[in-house]
Structure formats: C-alpha cells, structure tokens
Design a protein around this motif. Structure first.
Motif, mmCIF file in Angstrom:
data_model
loop_
_atom_site.group_PDB
_atom_site.id
_atom_site.type_symbol
_atom_site.label_atom_id
_atom_site.label_comp_id
_atom_site.label_asym_id
_atom_site.label_seq_id
_atom_site.Cartn_x
_atom_site.Cartn_y
_atom_site.Cartn_z
ATOM 1 N N THR A 58 0.837 -1.219 0.005
ATOM 2 C CA THR A 58 0.065 -0.060 0.113
ATOM 3 C C THR A 58 1.142 1.270 -0.026
ATOM 4 O O THR A 58 1.781 1.219 0.649
ATOM 5 C CB THR A 58 -1.004 -0.011 1.349
ATOM 6 N N ARG A 115 -4.311 1.069 -4.506
ATOM 7 C CA ARG A 115 -3.346 0.746 -3.396
ATOM 8 C C ARG A 115 -2.784 1.860 -2.870
ATOM 9 O O ARG A 115 -1.798 1.940 -2.355
ATOM 10 C CB ARG A 115 -2.482 -0.394 -3.776
ATOM 11 N N THR A 116 -3.348 3.003 -3.036
ATOM 12 C CA THR A 116 -2.646 4.187 -2.836
ATOM 13 C C THR A 116 -3.638 5.323 -1.904
ATOM 14 O O THR A 116 -4.862 5.156 -2.309
ATOM 15 C CB THR A 116 -2.174 5.378 -4.044
ATOM 16 N N VAL A 117 -2.989 5.707 -0.736
ATOM 17 C CA VAL A 117 -3.814 6.582 -0.189
ATOM 18 C C VAL A 117 -3.167 7.942 0.244
ATOM 19 O O VAL A 117 -1.813 7.675 0.428
ATOM 20 C CB VAL A 117 -4.035 6.026 1.386
ATOM 21 N N THR A 121 -9.601 8.606 -0.912
ATOM 22 C CA THR A 121 -9.418 7.264 -1.140
ATOM 23 C C THR A 121 -10.635 6.667 -1.922
ATOM 24 O O THR A 121 -11.552 7.098 -1.516
ATOM 25 C CB THR A 121 -9.017 6.544 0.013
ATOM 26 N N THR A 137 -11.249 0.931 -2.542
ATOM 27 C CA THR A 137 -9.786 0.869 -2.131
ATOM 28 C C THR A 137 -9.334 -0.464 -1.868
ATOM 29 O O THR A 137 -10.134 -1.230 -1.127
ATOM 30 C CB THR A 137 -9.209 1.955 -1.156
ATOM 31 N N THR A 147 -6.133 -0.708 -0.487
ATOM 32 C CA THR A 147 -5.215 -0.440 0.470
ATOM 33 C C THR A 147 -5.471 -1.261 1.937
ATOM 34 O O THR A 147 -6.357 -1.633 2.317
ATOM 35 C CB THR A 147 -5.205 1.190 0.970
ATOM 36 N N LEU A 207 -4.031 -0.921 5.558
ATOM 37 C CA LEU A 207 -3.380 0.116 6.457
ATOM 38 C C LEU A 207 -3.647 -0.541 7.969
ATOM 39 O O LEU A 207 -4.414 -1.134 8.406
ATOM 40 C CB LEU A 207 -3.888 1.336 6.351
#
Ligand SMILES: [Zn+2]
Length: 353
Positions: free
Chosen positions: A152, A185-187, A209, A213, A215, A217
């Motif tokens: 992520t 996969r990006t925040v 986001t 998503t 991601t 985390l």
C-alpha cells in the motif's frame, strides 16, 4: 491486539538504509557560494522501517513484522520515465541504477547476500513489502512502484493531483507520470489544516481514497490526524503507538513528508527526504541557492523557498532542543547525503541503524 495494551509499553522500529541509485547534482543549483563547475554524484537513499506489528494477509497468515519503505530512489529502467523527465535526467548524469531499491532489498549491502539465487532473496520486493511512504514524487524518489506488488502506498495530500496535472509553469505535468502509483493501493495522508500553501492557484488538491480501495493500512488509520509535536506544527502517529511519526515538511514539493522513527528508549532517527540536498544547509553553514528560472524570475530547487527554510529551522531546533526528552538523541539523515552513506555502510540492510 488491543491498542491499550500496546500503548502501555514503548514500541520501537528498526531502520535500515538502502541504496536506491545515484545521480549527479551541479552544486551551484543547491548551495550558495558554490564552485560553478563542481558536480557531486550523490545517492538517492531509501530506508526500510520494520515495525513489530501483526497483520492479517490475504491468505490469513499472521506476520510478526510490518515492512515499510521510505522512498524508492531512482527507477531501474530510465526508459520508464516520460520524455520530459528523461531530458531532465540527462542533466543529472552520471546516473546509476544498479543496485536499485528492489535489488538492495534482495541482496543487501554489497557482499551480504552474494548467493541470492541459492539462498533466495533477503526480502522479496513483490511479497514482503507491506507499505511504501514517499517523501515526495520527484523522479529520483519514486523508483519503480510496480516492483512492490502487494504494498500500500501512502503519500502526502495533493500528490495524486500533482502526478496527474502538475502544478504551474515550473512543475508541468510532463515532469510527472500520472500512472506512476497504483490508484487502488494508494492513499493520501489527510490534508494539513492551515497548510502554508494556502488557497493560491495551482496548488494540487487532495484526492479522497477510492471506495473500492484495496489499501491495507494499520488500524490507527481511522485516528490519523495532524497534531503539533515537539515544535512541528503537523505530525501524524502512523501506527498509533508513537513508534513512527509522519512529519508534514512543506517547501520542497507539494505533499513532502518526513519520518521520525523511534529506534530505542532514547534514540530517534529523522529521515529528512529532500528538505535540503546538503547537510551544510541544515546546520546553517550554507544557504539555499537561487538561480534563473528561465521564465524571467528566480527559483530554487524548492517549490517554496521560504517554507523550505522554515521547515529546516524546525528540524534544527528539534534536534538541538532535546524535544523528545532530556538526553534523547536524534540523528538526521537526508536522502542525498553521500558522506553519511560512505561512513555508514554497516547500517545498510541487512544491518540497521
Ligand atoms: Zn526532490
């Protein structure tokens, strides 16, 4: 694991330096009173931060360590940059890309895992890296995100907009790569309240986001918020256990962040990204160079030179002021510090800092 029980005992992370390629900087663009001819080939350092948390992977496995990277250095394949980026990189030659960040993770610092093919990689970039935080998205820090297929990505607010649209005449979109980061996969970290960039035009905007998503985390994400800490106006407790802080560090590029890692009871490491390109600027021996911007004005290597200076002032007073307690030691490492690299080879992965 209950957060409360975690909080009762101090949590530490382990930090290891990684080679992420080299580039060459003309000194006159970076520091005042420079020799106009002098060029220095410097590293673009990445760092591996290992946090002792447990995580549930897609297969349901429990792991005892979360592996996080700070910055990815230079892209292994220069052809992966846009044409405009390649034209800029031509002015930063010699550039070296072997080992890049991924090779450094697999092999370790020169000689430590020479039989990689027999013994397997020390760390597999595609499988073993859970999180990547980028200090900012300049070409020499963005590396090859596609190497980290299960990670992520966490970046400063406004970064996705900057990658897509650029930010004004000195930061045109062609100097960035819109599809650089895997969107699902990006925040982005939350927007910084009262950001020094204000509401002027051409400031990249926050991207929320995606609802869909993918991601992964830490649970602390729900409580992520910027708070003042030790003289810094905006700091975020990444894992929620005070072992790793993200520091808003404006000035160099929109969305620029630093990390403060707690590596021992009385020891912290401050990873300063591109807050400056020469430690002499941090310690007040040199100043930030100004040069012709080619558009009738002057510029520095920073998007906002005044903000960059204020950030450096904050780092300097933080380090000198025993802000984390009496007798607590803080080591500052900037991304392009070649002297530090030479003197600290034993602290490169699989060694640690
Ligand atoms: Zn930069």
């Amino acid at each position: 694991m209950a957060v409360a029980s975690q909080m009762s005992q101090a949590v530490f992370v382990t930090v290891s330096a990684l080679d992420g390629g080299h580039l060459t900087l003309p000194e006159r663009l970076f520091v005042t009173d420079a020799d106009p001819e002098k060029r220095a080939t410097v590293p673009s350092l990445s760092f591996l931060v290992q946090h002792p948390s447990t995580q549930t992977s897609s297969g349901g496995d429990r792991k005892s360590t979360t592996n996080l990277l700070f910055d990815l250095g230079v892209k292994r394949d220069i052809q992966g940059y846009t044409g405009a980026q390649q034209a800029h990189i031509a002015q930063r030659q010699p550039v070296t890309t072997d080992p890049d960040c991924a090779a450094s993770l697999r092999r370790g610092v020169a000689g430590s895992n020479t039989e990689e093919h027999d013994r397997g990689p020390l760390l597999d970039p595609a499988k073993d890296i859970d999180l990547v935080i980028l200090s900012h998205v300049h070409w020499d820090h963005i590396g090859t995100p596609s190497d980290f297929a299960s990670a992520t990505f966490a970046v400063g607010s406004g970064t996705l907009d900057l990658l897509k649209n650029g930010a004004g005449p000195l930061y045109p979109a062609e100097l960035f790569n819109d599809d650089e980061l895997p969107r699902s996969r990006t925040v982005e970290f939350p927007p910084v309240p009262g950001s020094i960039y204000g509401a002027a035009l051409q400031i990249p905007q926050h991207t929320a986001t995606l609802l869909s998503t993918q991601t992964k985390l830490p649970p602390s994400t729900q409580e992520w918020s910027w708070r003042p800490l030790a003289g810094f106006p905006a700091v975020l407790d990444f894992f929620g256990d005070q072992s790793l802080f993200v520091i808003d560090s404006p000035g160099h590029l929109y969305g620029h962040v630093n990390l403060l890692a707690r590596v021992g009871e009385r020891r912290y490491i401050y990873l300063g990204g591109d807050c400056c390109h020469d430690p002499r600027i941090l310690w007040g021996e040199k100043d930030i160079a100004l040069y012709d911007d080619g558009k009738g004005g002057v510029r520095s290597v920073h998007v906002d030179t005044g903000a960059a200076k204020r950030t450096l002032d904050q780092i300097r007073s933080f380090v000198n002021g025993e802000s984390m307690g009496k007798g607590v030691e803080v080591e500052v490492v900037m991304a392009h510090d070649g002297v530090w690299r030479e003197q600290n080879r034993h602290r490169f992965w699989p060694g640690n800092m």
